[in-house]
Design a protein around this motif. Structure first.
Motif, short mmCIF file in Angstrom:
data_model
loop_
_atom_site.label_atom_id
_atom_site.label_comp_id
_atom_site.label_asym_id
_atom_site.label_seq_id
_atom_site.Cartn_x
_atom_site.Cartn_y
_atom_site.Cartn_z
N VAL A 106 0.84 -1.20 0.00
CA VAL A 106 0.00 0.00 0.00
C VAL A 106 0.87 1.25 0.00
O VAL A 106 0.61 2.23 -0.72
N GLN A 107 1.95 1.24 0.79
CA GLN A 107 2.86 2.39 0.82
C GLN A 107 3.54 2.59 -0.54
O GLN A 107 3.73 3.73 -0.99
N GLN A 108 3.89 1.49 -1.20
CA GLN A 108 4.50 1.60 -2.53
C GLN A 108 3.51 2.20 -3.52
O GLN A 108 3.88 3.02 -4.38
N LEU A 109 2.24 1.81 -3.42
CA LEU A 109 1.22 2.40 -4.29
C LEU A 109 1.13 3.90 -4.07
O LEU A 109 1.02 4.68 -5.02
N LYS A 110 1.16 4.32 -2.80
CA LYS A 110 1.07 5.74 -2.49
C LYS A 110 2.28 6.49 -3.05
O LYS A 110 2.13 7.58 -3.62
N ASP A 111 3.48 5.92 -2.89
CA ASP A 111 4.69 6.58 -3.40
C ASP A 111 4.64 6.73 -4.92
O ASP A 111 4.98 7.78 -5.48
N LYS A 112 4.19 5.68 -5.61
CA LYS A 112 4.10 5.74 -7.06
C LYS A 112 3.05 6.74 -7.52
O LYS A 112 3.22 7.41 -8.54
N LEU A 113 1.98 6.86 -6.75
CA LEU A 113 0.96 7.85 -7.09
C LEU A 113 1.51 9.27 -6.94
O LEU A 113 1.25 10.14 -7.78
N GLU B 107 -6.88 12.10 -7.90
CA GLU B 107 -7.80 12.15 -6.76
C GLU B 107 -8.51 10.82 -6.57
O GLU B 107 -8.68 10.34 -5.44
N ARG B 108 -8.91 10.20 -7.67
CA ARG B 108 -9.60 8.91 -7.57
C ARG B 108 -8.67 7.84 -6.99
O ARG B 108 -9.06 7.05 -6.13
N ILE C 254 -6.49 4.45 -2.37
CA ILE C 254 -5.46 4.16 -1.37
C ILE C 254 -6.01 4.34 0.04
O ILE C 254 -5.71 3.56 0.95
N GLU C 255 -6.85 5.36 0.23
CA GLU C 255 -7.47 5.54 1.54
C GLU C 255 -8.34 4.34 1.90
O GLU C 255 -8.42 3.93 3.06
N GLY C 256 -9.01 3.78 0.90
CA GLY C 256 -9.79 2.57 1.14
C GLY C 256 -8.92 1.41 1.58
O GLY C 256 -9.27 0.65 2.49
N LEU C 257 -7.76 1.28 0.95
CA LEU C 257 -6.82 0.22 1.35
C LEU C 257 -6.30 0.46 2.77
O LEU C 257 -6.14 -0.49 3.53
N GLU D 198 -12.22 7.36 10.34
CA GLU D 198 -11.58 7.00 9.07
C GLU D 198 -12.07 7.91 7.94
O GLU D 198 -11.28 8.34 7.08
N GLN D 199 -13.37 8.22 7.95
CA GLN D 199 -13.89 9.12 6.92
C GLN D 199 -13.29 10.51 7.06
O GLN D 199 -12.95 11.15 6.06
#
Length: 245
Positions: A60-67, A82-83, A88-91, A162-163
């Motif tokens: 998940v952290q790697q996804l965030k970094d790539k984004l 944004e989408r 990522i927030e859902g993950l 969380e929201q």
């Protein structure tokens, strides 16, 4: 613009891999709930789940970094960024749910039931505690209605937090994109001003060149006329000398 799931997009493939890993962890937690806490199988599953949860957090952290890298390089649109940020927030939310389930802090009691079984509510699974099973088989049982209401309130508080966290992150993303858009707009205005100045200087230079060309032409014309007059004067002097002789 809607998110397009393209097979060739590495980010989407990694996101789907995280979703798959989440489902596998949930299945293992469900299997663990059927085992005794003192059994070897329970310990084995717990160890495996712990390892997979660390793997899930890393991915998940790697996804965030790539984004973040894609947003900085502008390889994706603002709407797409944004989408994907919401995905990522859902993950992240699912990661917190997994941690709660793994530490057995998230309990659920179904009203009117004394049977230990998993239930699913908005993607979160829970199980009744073993002590509760023993009470259900015989003995005094605490009020299920009161316990269920308290548990629902705690879950609602977790969901609200969380929201709020997700909205805060989204607000920060929008603010960064807004500042980036302002910076780009200012840069475009500056470049336009520079282009206008260059155009004005070029027009001024062109006018000077045309004026100097006219001056040169006039001088050249005068130079040719002066040569003619010199020839005429020399011829006149020659004629006078010949007449006098």
């Amino acid at each position: 613009m809607a998110l397009v799931y393209v097979d060739g997009d590495p980010w989407i493939n990694e996101y789907e891999s995280c979703e798959k890993l989440y489902r596998e962890i949930m299945e293992q937690l469900t299997a663990r709930s059927r085992e005794l806490k003192t059994s070897v199988e329970y310990a084995r599953i717990s160890s495996n789940v712990r390892f997979r949860m660390k793997q899930y957090s890393t991915e998940v952290q790697q996804l965030k970094d790539k984004l973040n890298q894609a947003s900085m390089s502008r390889s994706i649109t603002l709407q797409e960024a944004e989408r994907r940020s919401r995905l990522i927030e859902g993950l992240r939310s699912k990661e917190r749910q997994l941690q709660e389930l793994f530490s057995e802090r998230s309990l659920s009691v179904m009203s009117g039931s004394r049977v230990a079984r998993p239930f699913v509510d908005m993607g979160v699974s829970g199980w009744r505690d073993e002590d509760e099973e023993e009470n259900a088989m015989g003995g005094d049982v605490p009020s299920a209605g009161n316990y269920s209401i308290d548990d629902m309130r705690r879950q609602q508080q977790v969901v609200v937090k969380e929201q709020d966290a997700g909205l805060e992150v989204l607000s920060k993303v929008i603010s960064r994109q807004k500042e980036l858009a302002k910076t780009i707009g200012s840069e475009v205005d500056l470049q336009n001003e520079i282009i206008d100045d260059l155009t004005e200087h070029m027009e001024t230079t062109d006018s000077r060149i045309r004026r100097e060309a006219k001056h040169i032409q006039v001088v050249a014309t005068k130079d040719r006329t002066w040569a003619y007059w010199m020839i005429i004067i020399l011829l006149f002097i020659t004629i006078i000398i010949l007449v006098c002789v």
